[in-house]
Scaffold this motif. Structure first.
Motif, PDB file in Angstrom:
ATOM      1  N   GLU A 236      33.249   3.532  55.309  1.00 29.34           N
ATOM      2  CA  GLU A 236      33.401   2.076  54.559  1.00 29.34           C
ATOM      3  C   GLU A 236      34.977   2.043  54.064  1.00 29.34           C
ATOM      4  N   THR A 237      35.080   0.693  54.193  1.00 24.16           N
ATOM      5  CA  THR A 237      36.372   0.117  53.862  1.00 24.16           C
ATOM      6  C   THR A 237      36.199  -0.991  52.775  1.00 24.16           C
ATOM      7  N   GLY A 238      37.040  -1.237  51.714  1.00 20.36           N
ATOM      8  CA  GLY A 238      36.975  -2.225  50.861  1.00 20.36           C
ATOM      9  C   GLY A 238      38.062  -2.116  49.780  1.00 20.36           C
ATOM     10  N   ARG A 239      37.865  -3.336  48.864  1.00 24.79           N
ATOM     11  CA  ARG A 239      38.492  -3.208  47.625  1.00 24.79           C
ATOM     12  C   ARG A 239      38.123  -2.110  46.755  1.00 24.79           C
ATOM     13  N   THR A 240      39.070  -1.519  46.327  1.00 25.36           N
ATOM     14  CA  THR A 240      38.958  -0.028  45.487  1.00 25.36           C
ATOM     15  C   THR A 240      37.870  -0.450  44.495  1.00 25.36           C
ATOM     16  N   ASP A 241      38.048  -1.460  43.591  1.00 28.38           N
ATOM     17  CA  ASP A 241      36.962  -1.895  42.507  1.00 28.38           C
ATOM     18  C   ASP A 241      35.632  -2.113  43.004  1.00 28.38           C
ATOM     19  N   ASP A 242      35.424  -3.079  44.167  1.00 26.86           N
ATOM     20  CA  ASP A 242      34.319  -3.229  44.805  1.00 26.86           C
ATOM     21  C   ASP A 242      33.551  -1.778  45.223  1.00 26.86           C
ATOM     22  N   VAL A 243      34.112  -1.046  46.007  1.00 30.19           N
ATOM     23  CA  VAL A 243      33.640   0.095  46.594  1.00 30.19           C
ATOM     24  C   VAL A 243      33.186   1.297  45.241  1.00 30.19           C
ATOM     25  N   PHE A 244      34.087   1.240  44.400  1.00 29.08           N
ATOM     26  CA  PHE A 244      33.737   2.112  43.161  1.00 29.08           C
ATOM     27  C   PHE A 244      32.603   1.722  42.516  1.00 29.08           C
ATOM     28  N   ALA A 245      32.640   0.372  42.191  1.00 25.06           N
ATOM     29  CA  ALA A 245      31.355  -0.082  41.582  1.00 25.06           C
ATOM     30  C   ALA A 245      29.942  -0.030  42.079  1.00 25.06           C
ATOM     31  N   LYS A 246      29.942  -0.160  43.394  1.00 22.24           N
ATOM     32  CA  LYS A 246      28.718  -0.128  44.115  1.00 22.24           C
ATOM     33  C   LYS A 246      28.928   0.296  45.544  1.00 22.24           C
ATOM     34  N   PRO A 247      29.137   1.484  45.898  1.00 27.72           N
ATOM     35  CA  PRO A 247      29.363   1.864  47.221  1.00 27.72           C
ATOM     36  C   PRO A 247      28.367   1.723  48.035  1.00 27.72           C
ATOM     37  N   GLU A 248      28.366   1.241  49.318  1.00 30.09           N
ATOM     38  CA  GLU A 248      27.272   0.744  50.400  1.00 30.09           C
ATOM     39  C   GLU A 248      26.953   2.023  51.272  1.00 30.09           C
ATOM     40  N   HIS A 249      27.950   3.103  51.676  1.00 30.20           N
ATOM     41  CA  HIS A 249      27.585   4.013  52.318  1.00 30.20           C
ATOM     42  C   HIS A 249      27.026   5.189  51.560  1.00 30.20           C
ATOM     43  N   PRO A 250      26.156   5.925  52.079  1.00 30.97           N
ATOM     44  CA  PRO A 250      25.493   7.122  50.964  1.00 30.97           C
ATOM     45  C   PRO A 250      26.633   8.194  51.051  1.00 30.97           C
ATOM     46  N   TYR A 251      27.452   8.414  51.894  1.00 26.15           N
ATOM     47  CA  TYR A 251      28.727   9.543  51.873  1.00 26.15           C
ATOM     48  C   TYR A 251      29.511   9.058  50.727  1.00 26.15           C
ATOM     49  N   THR A 252      29.947   7.749  50.537  1.00 30.81           N
ATOM     50  CA  THR A 252      30.962   7.305  49.637  1.00 30.81           C
ATOM     51  C   THR A 252      30.112   7.584  48.231  1.00 30.81           C
ATOM     52  N   GLU A 253      28.613   7.195  48.178  1.00 31.48           N
ATOM     53  CA  GLU A 253      28.034   7.217  47.000  1.00 31.48           C
ATOM     54  C   GLU A 253      28.157   8.730  46.372  1.00 31.48           C
ATOM     55  N   ALA A 254      28.184   9.853  47.340  1.00 32.64           N
ATOM     56  CA  ALA A 254      28.145  11.163  47.209  1.00 32.64           C
ATOM     57  C   ALA A 254      29.486  11.663  46.415  1.00 32.64           C
ATOM     58  N   LEU A 255      30.554  11.119  47.411  1.00 34.62           N
ATOM     59  CA  LEU A 255      31.636  11.463  46.710  1.00 34.62           C
ATOM     60  C   LEU A 255      31.960  10.970  45.241  1.00 34.62           C
ATOM     61  N   LEU A 256      31.699   9.533  45.302  1.00 35.15           N
ATOM     62  CA  LEU A 256      31.999   9.023  43.780  1.00 35.15           C
ATOM     63  C   LEU A 256      31.121   9.886  42.792  1.00 35.15           C
ATOM     64  N   SER A 257      29.979  10.172  43.046  1.00 33.45           N
ATOM     65  CA  SER A 257      29.182  10.763  42.048  1.00 33.45           C
ATOM     66  C   SER A 257      29.789  12.105  41.662  1.00 33.45           C
ATOM     67  N   ALA A 258      30.675  12.733  42.374  1.00 34.99           N
ATOM     68  CA  ALA A 258      31.243  13.916  41.789  1.00 34.99           C
ATOM     69  C   ALA A 258      32.492  13.865  40.905  1.00 34.99           C
ATOM     70  N   VAL A 259      32.986  12.447  40.672  1.00 35.19           N
ATOM     71  CA  VAL A 259      34.259  12.186  40.064  1.00 35.19           C
ATOM     72  C   VAL A 259      33.664  12.263  38.509  1.00 35.19           C
ATOM     73  N   PRO A 260      34.297  12.982  37.886  1.00 32.78           N
ATOM     74  CA  PRO A 260      33.937  12.923  36.417  1.00 32.78           C
ATOM     75  C   PRO A 260      34.163  11.726  35.600  1.00 32.78           C
ATOM     76  N   LEU A 261      33.467  11.473  34.659  1.00 30.13           N
ATOM     77  CA  LEU A 261      33.633  10.297  33.960  1.00 30.13           C
ATOM     78  C   LEU A 261      34.187  10.563  32.489  1.00 30.13           C
ATOM     79  N   PRO A 262      35.090   9.769  32.005  1.00 27.62           N
ATOM     80  CA  PRO A 262      35.751  10.025  30.542  1.00 27.62           C
ATOM     81  C   PRO A 262      34.489   9.839  29.510  1.00 27.62           C
ATOM     82  N   ASP A 263      33.706   9.270  29.517  1.00 28.96           N
ATOM     83  CA  ASP A 263      32.723   9.187  28.620  1.00 28.96           C
ATOM     84  C   ASP A 263      31.575  10.431  28.828  1.00 28.96           C
ATOM     85  N   PRO A 264      31.637  11.396  27.779  1.00 28.35           N
ATOM     86  CA  PRO A 264      30.837  12.466  27.792  1.00 28.35           C
ATOM     87  C   PRO A 264      29.380  12.221  27.948  1.00 28.35           C
TER      88      PRO A 264
END
Length: 333
Positions: A236-264
């Motif tokens: 997957e390649t794309g603008r950072t904001d687009d990919v982070f907002a709605k990843p199209e590839h399931p591998y990207t989606e899995a990677l992003l799901s592991a990133v901690p969110l600032p809101d508990p």
């Protein structure tokens, strides 16, 4: 449209597995296996993925530290794969690297002034006085005092050493810098300082960056575009904001799901995608889609053919039989 500063097409880097008494190749490690990538002038592109996916090998091939097996690399419109040694040396003025570990990147027997001035001596730039002036200028640029030039590397902290490594990379005024995990070896409190320094230098000098990292929380605030790599392929390649907002590839989606969110509250309510199994060996990749052995969405077609990287939006591409089937049909028709 303006021509990209760097254009990589169909790049492959395969390493032979040798066996027998004669050491003949009995197989291949496909570290990079057909990558297309572009970096514009003044742009930051992040290359992300798990350890062993081929990120650093791709960076080494771009720099000429690793000979490609196939494909092309063009820098400022010139082929840099098939040039002679003299052309590659000249090109080293235009492309530099900042490594992960600033301790091992500096010669412990040289003062930092000598280390920073070394590229000038190699390329025959300036006399002794002019080199000293250039070293002082660079130390000021990265937030250190010119008097530090006489000190040895062990007199500095990890963050200061990385500033020194960045100063050395800037000595010959490069256009492209490859940043290979440049802050992962630093304390958390120092990372933001180094990242802000790199962004400031980019604005001042018009630098382009290939930012190799596994830390997506850093990538989100640093890179203009992101390229996600898995087992030698871009998925997957794309603008950072687009990919982070709605990843199209399931591998990207899995990677992003592991990133901690600032809101508990949001962090507790999010769904974490845990991939099963380990990254397959690049010496024996799966048939079909390389992600098929770990993909929660895999269908029969995924076991048969490797999906192409196809458009799914404006300047956005993904390689997935399930998520982007319509785009693939359009490309093939």
């Amino acid at each position: 449209m303006t021509e990209p500063l760097l254009t990589v097409k169909g790049l492959k880097v395969h390493f032979p597995i040798r066996g027998g008494l004669l050491g003949k190749p009995v197989g291949w490690v496909k570290a990079v296996d057909g990558v297309d990538l572009e970096i514009g002038r003044g742009e930051s592109v992040a290359l992300v993925g798990e350890s062993g996916c081929g990120k650093s090998t791709l960076g080494a091939a771009i720099l000429g530290m690793q000979k490609p097996t196939a494909g092309s690399i063009r820098f400022a419109g010139k082929d840099i794969v098939h040039g002679d040694a003299g052309g590659r040396k000249s090109l080293s003025r235009d492309m530099q690297i900042v490594f992960q570990d600033p301790v091992s990147a500096l010669n412990p027997k040289l003062t930092i002034g000598e280390s920073i001035a070394e590229p000038l001596a190699i390329h025959g730039v300036g006399n002794a006085r002019e080199r000293r002036e250039r070293v002082a200028e660079l130390l000021n640029l990265v937030g250190l005092h010119p008097q530090h030039a006489k000190r040895m590397p062990n007199a500095f902290s990890g963050g200061q050493r990385q500033r020194i490594v960045i100063a050395r990379a800037l000595t010959l005024n490069p256009e492209l810098m490859i940043l290979d995990e440049p802050v992962s070896a630093l304390d958390v409190s120092i990372r933001s300082q180094i990242l802000n320094l790199l962004l400031d230098l980019q604005q001042r000098m018009g630098l382009s960056y290939l930012f190799i990292s596994h830390d997506l929380s850093v990538v989100r605030h640093f890179a203009d575009r992101v390229a996600v790599m898995y087992l030698g392929h871009l998925v997957e390649t794309g603008r950072t904001d687009d990919v982070f907002a709605k990843p199209e590839h399931p591998y990207t989606e899995a990677l992003l799901s592991a990133v901690p969110l600032p809101d508990p509250v949001a962090q507790r309510s999010r769904r974490r995608i845990v991939l099963k199994g380990d990254l397959p060996s690049p010496a024996n990749p799966p048939q079909g889609c390389k992600f098929v052995t770990r993909c929660p969405l895999a269908e029969p077609v995924c076991h048969e053919t490797h999906p192409p990287l196809v458009p799914v939006g404006d300047a956005w591409r993904a390689a997935c039989h399930v998520r982007a089937p319509a785009a693939q049909q359009t490309v093939s028709s």
